[in-house]
Design an enzyme around this catalytic site. Structure first.
Site, PDB file in Angstrom:
ATOM      1  N   MET A   1      11.273  24.833   2.731  1.00  0.00           N
ATOM      2  CA  MET A   1      10.838  23.746   1.666  1.00  0.00           C
ATOM      3  C   MET A   1      11.676  23.133   0.710  1.00  0.00           C
ATOM      4  SD  MET A   1       7.881  25.157  -1.295  1.00  0.00           S
ATOM      5  CE  MET A   1       6.832  25.805  -0.385  1.00  0.00           C
TER       6      MET A   1
ATOM      7  N   LYS B   1       0.791  -1.110   0.173  1.00  0.00           N
ATOM      8  CA  LYS B   1      -0.035  -0.077  -0.005  1.00  0.00           C
ATOM      9  C   LYS B   1       0.915   1.220  -0.137  1.00  0.00           C
ATOM     10  CE  LYS B   1      -0.563  -0.318   5.017  1.00  0.00           C
ATOM     11  NZ  LYS B   1      -1.211  -0.640   6.123  1.00  0.00           N
TER      12      LYS B   1
ATOM     13  N   TYR C   1      15.274  30.526   8.373  1.00  0.00           N
ATOM     14  CA  TYR C   1      14.206  31.317   8.696  1.00  0.00           C
ATOM     15  C   TYR C   1      14.097  31.407  10.299  1.00  0.00           C
ATOM     16  CZ  TYR C   1      12.315  30.795   4.066  1.00  0.00           C
ATOM     17  OH  TYR C   1      12.039  30.937   2.866  1.00  0.00           O
TER      18      TYR C   1
ATOM     19  N   ARG D   1     -11.688   0.341  14.186  1.00  0.00           N
ATOM     20  CA  ARG D   1     -11.665   1.266  12.982  1.00  0.00           C
ATOM     21  C   ARG D   1     -12.362   0.632  11.926  1.00  0.00           C
ATOM     22  NH1 ARG D   1      -5.292   2.252  11.545  1.00  0.00           N
ATOM     23  NH2 ARG D   1      -5.559   0.081  10.996  1.00  0.00           N
TER      24      ARG D   1
HETATM   25  C1  LIG Z   1      -0.516  -1.871   6.766  1.00  0.00           C
HETATM   26  C2  LIG Z   1      -1.194  -3.028   7.306  1.00  0.00           C
HETATM   27  C3  LIG Z   1      -0.506  -4.057   7.367  1.00  0.00           C
HETATM   28  C4  LIG Z   1       1.132  -4.330   7.444  1.00  0.00           C
HETATM   29  O1  LIG Z   1       1.564  -3.642   8.572  1.00  0.00           O
HETATM   30  P1  LIG Z   1       3.134  -3.419   8.857  1.00  0.00           P
HETATM   31  O2  LIG Z   1       3.061  -3.122  10.294  1.00  0.00           O
HETATM   32  O3  LIG Z   1       3.711  -2.363   8.074  1.00  0.00           O
HETATM   33  O4  LIG Z   1       3.647  -4.746   8.657  1.00  0.00           O
HETATM   34  C5  LIG Z   1      -1.207  -5.423   7.716  1.00  0.00           C
HETATM   35  N1  LIG Z   1      -2.552  -5.448   8.070  1.00  0.00           N
HETATM   36  C6  LIG Z   1      -2.946  -4.318   7.989  1.00  0.00           C
HETATM   37  C7  LIG Z   1      -4.464  -4.497   7.816  1.00  0.00           C
HETATM   38  C8  LIG Z   1      -2.477  -2.905   7.531  1.00  0.00           C
HETATM   39  O5  LIG Z   1      -3.314  -1.902   7.381  1.00  0.00           O
END
Ligand SMILES: *Cc1c(COP(=O)(O)O)cnc(C)c1O
Length: 364
Positions: free
Chosen positions: A308, A44, A260, A142
């Protein structure tokens, strides 16, 4: 005329190197840790900022056959790169996107009763069962169904369940009591689906012991070199190297300020090295005045505000440093977890923030 790629690498202000062989080595090491079932690749957010179009095929070539993204668009982008593999979307089905999942052979992770109803409804209209994973909530609150929602006996009509999964709240803290609570709640929830395979641990969860093993582990962070066991030395290979060229070296007098709002003032005659990386590159502004880069094995402290497009370092104690030399911002000498600690965040945010202006190089 030299080719465009050469011009780019010659003039780039900063270079981001991603070691795909290290990603694969990390995936294999996690496989040794999880002998009871396969290990997926969580890719992801563009493989945590490192390039899903490069990472996913590398893992697929090594034998990985299960991939997770968060968005349908991310899944579609890698679908053709991982033939024959399962590609699943953790965030589930956005309303109206059901057809996209079917058209591209992508599985949703169903996490609400509404989604389940929409996926089951489409299955009835198509006159066939549709595959999916089911997310059960064991404490995150969640996504994922709770016990009451799972009690509906017709819940999964028309749906072919490939995995039941859940997600750990505090897996990087081995002593957190939530781990065992979630393990036991997950086992209880899975009892309702005795024939369906289970998917449990993320990266850190894979290090919690046999009670957290399942039919499919889902690591992301550890593949990319983030330490899954922060209380112990990092067992993973570093994957990322971020190098920035010194654009300018300037001598400043005692009492002169840098950057800055004059947040840093020279307490001695000093030499300031400026690089062309700033918060627009995901080099977080919270690094201001904290942490360091590495040159020739030695730390070069970051001073003043991160702006930036530029960041400044106190190179007074590095007389060998020249304009055009490269500072290591992240890499084997400057682990991503240490960089994150200096900025008050975690390695996940450091990697997923990495900007689009770096000259990116993938080695295999
Ligand atoms: C992002 C995610 C993972 C991977 O988690 P890591 O801590 O990066 O290994 C696994 N399961 C779900 C549901 C996630 O959202």
């Amino acid at each position: 005329m030299p080719p465009a790629a050469m011009i780019e690498s010659d003039t780039a202000l900063a270079r981001l190197e991603v070691d795909l062989a290290a990603v694969v080595a990390n995936w294999r090491a996690l496989g040794v840790l999880h002998p009871g079932g396969p290990v997926a690749g969580v890719v992801k957010a563009d493989a945590y900022g490192l390039g899903a179009a490069q990472v996913a095929p590398a893992l697929h070539a090594a034998g990985c056959r299960h991939f997770f993204t968060a968005h349908l668009s991310e899944a579609v982008a890698i679908r053709a790169l991982v033939p024959g593999a399962m590609v699943a979307v953790l965030n589930g089905i956005a309303p109206g996107s059901e057809g996209g999942f079917v058209a591209h052979d992508i599985l949703p992770v169903l996490g609400t009763p509404g989604e389940i109803a929409r996926w089951g409804g489409l299955a009835r209209r198509l006159g066939r069962r549709l595959p999916a994973l089911l997310h059960v909530d064991t404490g995150m609150n969640r996504l994922g169904l709770d016990g009451g929602e799972m009690a509906d006996p017709n819940l999964l009509d028309g749906i072919e369940l490939r995995y039941v999964m859940t997600h750990l709240v505090a897996s990087e803290v081995a002593g957190d009591p939530m781990n065992a609570v979630q393990r036991d709640r997950f086992a209880a929830a899975c009892a309702a689906f005795p024939t369906v395979p289970r998917s449990f641990a993320n990266s850190s969860g894979m290090f919690l012991g046999a009670g957290y093993a399942s039919d499919l582990a889902r690591p992301g962070a550890a593949l990319y070199g983030i330490n899954p066991i922060p209380e112990q030395p990092n067992p993973m290979r570093p994957v990322v190297r971020l190098m920035a060229r010194v654009l300018a070296l300037r001598d400043v007098a005692l009492g002169a300020s840098v950057g800055y709002n004059s947040t840093w003032v020279a307490a001695r005659p000093s030499r300031i090295a400026t690089i062309g990386v700033g918060y627009a590159d995901g080099w977080l502004r919270s690094h201001s005045g904290r942490g360091h880069a590495v040159f020739d094995g030695a730390p070069v402290p970051l001073v003043g505000r991160v702006s930036m497009d530029l960041t400044t370092f106190d190179a007074t104690d590095r007389p060998g440093l020249r304009e055009g030399d490269w500072l290591e911002l992240i890499g084997p000498s400057r682990p991503v977890d240490d960089v994150a600690a200096a900025a008050g965040t975690n390695g996940y945010e450091v990697l997923t923030s990495l900007g689009r202006r770096y000259h990116r190089v993938w080695s295999s």
